[in-house]
Enzyme design. Structure first.
Site, PDB file in Angstrom:
ATOM      1  N   LYS A  57      41.680  31.254  52.400  1.00  0.00           N
ATOM      2  CA  LYS A  57      41.187  32.318  51.513  1.00  0.00           C
ATOM      3  C   LYS A  57      41.530  33.694  52.091  1.00  0.00           C
ATOM      4  CE  LYS A  57      37.216  29.537  50.162  1.00  0.00           C
ATOM      5  NZ  LYS A  57      35.757  29.394  50.259  1.00  0.00           N
ATOM      6  N   GLN A 101      30.040  31.043  52.730  1.00  0.00           N
ATOM      7  CA  GLN A 101      30.624  29.704  52.860  1.00  0.00           C
ATOM      8  C   GLN A 101      29.507  28.659  52.911  1.00  0.00           C
ATOM      9  OE1 GLN A 101      33.954  29.540  52.672  1.00  0.00           O
ATOM     10  NE2 GLN A 101      33.975  27.329  52.826  1.00  0.00           N
ATOM     11  N   ASP A 124      32.422  33.959  44.061  1.00  0.00           N
ATOM     12  CA  ASP A 124      32.282  32.505  43.875  1.00  0.00           C
ATOM     13  C   ASP A 124      31.475  32.172  42.611  1.00  0.00           C
ATOM     14  OD1 ASP A 124      33.786  31.228  45.788  1.00  0.00           O
ATOM     15  OD2 ASP A 124      32.179  31.131  47.279  1.00  0.00           O
TER      16      ASP A 124
END
Ligand code: NAD
Length: 298
Positions: A57, A101, A124
């Site tokens: 990422k 995360q 996200d």
């Protein structure tokens, strides 16, 4: 004939490259205005070897001129410390996108910390406000992996109206949002979706009803040909890193037993090179959306 290779491989690399090229044009316009976008990835209890997802990422963002930083916390971090960092990043005008995360260690409440992220920076798409928006079919950040799966299916299967889709795995980042997106009342979607999980009874027969089977359970090679209806399209979201001595480096496998499923399915996404590149492409697209929402689109 058993074990005959029949399935087409649904590579994601080409589609991902197209999406990234479009996103690059948006980042180039942003850079021309003198703005350097920022992405912050927050990890808790990462192993010393690092996390391959975090690396890919960061790399993808940096390739687009984004300043990517990883905020690493030890596994013993307190709720207050993580809360303070996420609020600080949410207020930082140089940070346009924040990724927390997951999963977090069990002593940290994921729901609370997802709410610590400013919704406009939540690339996200997991803040409850964004979840509410996508459940209602409204614009806003949506999780990248299900967007990537949807794009692969659209390209390979075309109109999904009325298709029987079975998703195995109900995680907040993959299975559940994908079930919502596929069943949306929108042209090209309108699929009939069954969402399976660890309490599903007789998973094999439910899975065998699928014209499209999406697997996101996080268990290596768990799904064999016994779960697949002949001619089905199989999407393997799973990624498992298998250490190998150098120079070969690590190998990757999915949740699907490719050797077994290839003889029954009409198409299967490979691991690596299937869903993974699509996830990264949609993540940077989400980041472009976030930057434009905060800096204005021109
Ligand atoms: P998760 O661990 O959060 O959820 C797994 C889900 O599978 C749960 O809902 C659970 O109920 C279900 N499950 C587990 N065992 C089951 C069983 N025996 N029968 C039926 N259901 C079962 O997983 P996740 O975060 O969605 O990730 C799944 C996999 O996808 C992992 O391998 C992960 O590394 C990978 N992943 C890949 C990408 C990508 O970009 N390709 C993105 C995210 C996750």
């Amino acid at each position: 004939m058993k074990d005959t290779v029949t399935a087409t491989l649904l590579w994601g690399k080409e589609a991902a490259a197209e999406i990234r090229a479009q996103v690059k044009e948006r980042f180039d316009r942003i850079a021309a205005r003198g703005i350097q976008p920022g992405l912050a990835i927050v990890t808790v209890g990462e192993t010393p070897a690092g996390n391959p997802y975090v690396r890919s990422k960061s790399r993808a963002a940096e390739e687009l001129g984004v300043r990517a930083r990883v905020e690493r916390f030890p596994g013993t971090t307190t709720e207050d410390a993580l809360h303070a960092k996420l609020r600080e990043l949410s207020a930082d005008r140089g940070v346009h996108g924040i990724i927390l995360q997951l999963p977090l260690p069990s002593h940290l409440p994921e729901d609370r910390h997802l709410e610590d992220i400013a919704p406009i920076k939540d690339v996200d798409g997991l803040h409850p406000l964004n979840v509410g928006r996508w459940v209602h079919g409204l614009p806003g950040h949506r999780p990248a992996t299900p967007l990537g799966v949807l794009e692969l299916l659209r390209r390979h299967c075309g109109d999904l109206t009325g298709k029987r889709v079975v998703i195995i795995g109900r995680s907040r980042i993959v299975g559940r949002p994908l079930s919502v997106f596929l069943s949306e009342r929108s042209p090209g979607l309108n699929a009939t979706v069954t969402l399976c999980h660890s309490a599903t009874r007789d998973l094999k027969s439910v899975a065998r009803e699928a014209e499209i089977l999406v697997v996101a359970i996080g268990r290596r090679r768990a799904i064999t040909s016994e779960y697949v209806r002949p001619g089905a399209v199989v999407v393997d979201v799973g990624i498992h890193e298998i250490p190998e001595p150098p120079p070969g480096g690590p190998r990757f496998e999915g949740d699907v037993d490719m050797a077994s499923v290839r003889s029954v399915a009409s198409a299967v996404t490979p691991v690596p090179g299937g869903v993974g590149p699509m996830t990264v492409a949609f993540l940077v697209r989400n980041l472009a959306d976030a930057v434009e929402a905060q800096e204005g689109a021109r």
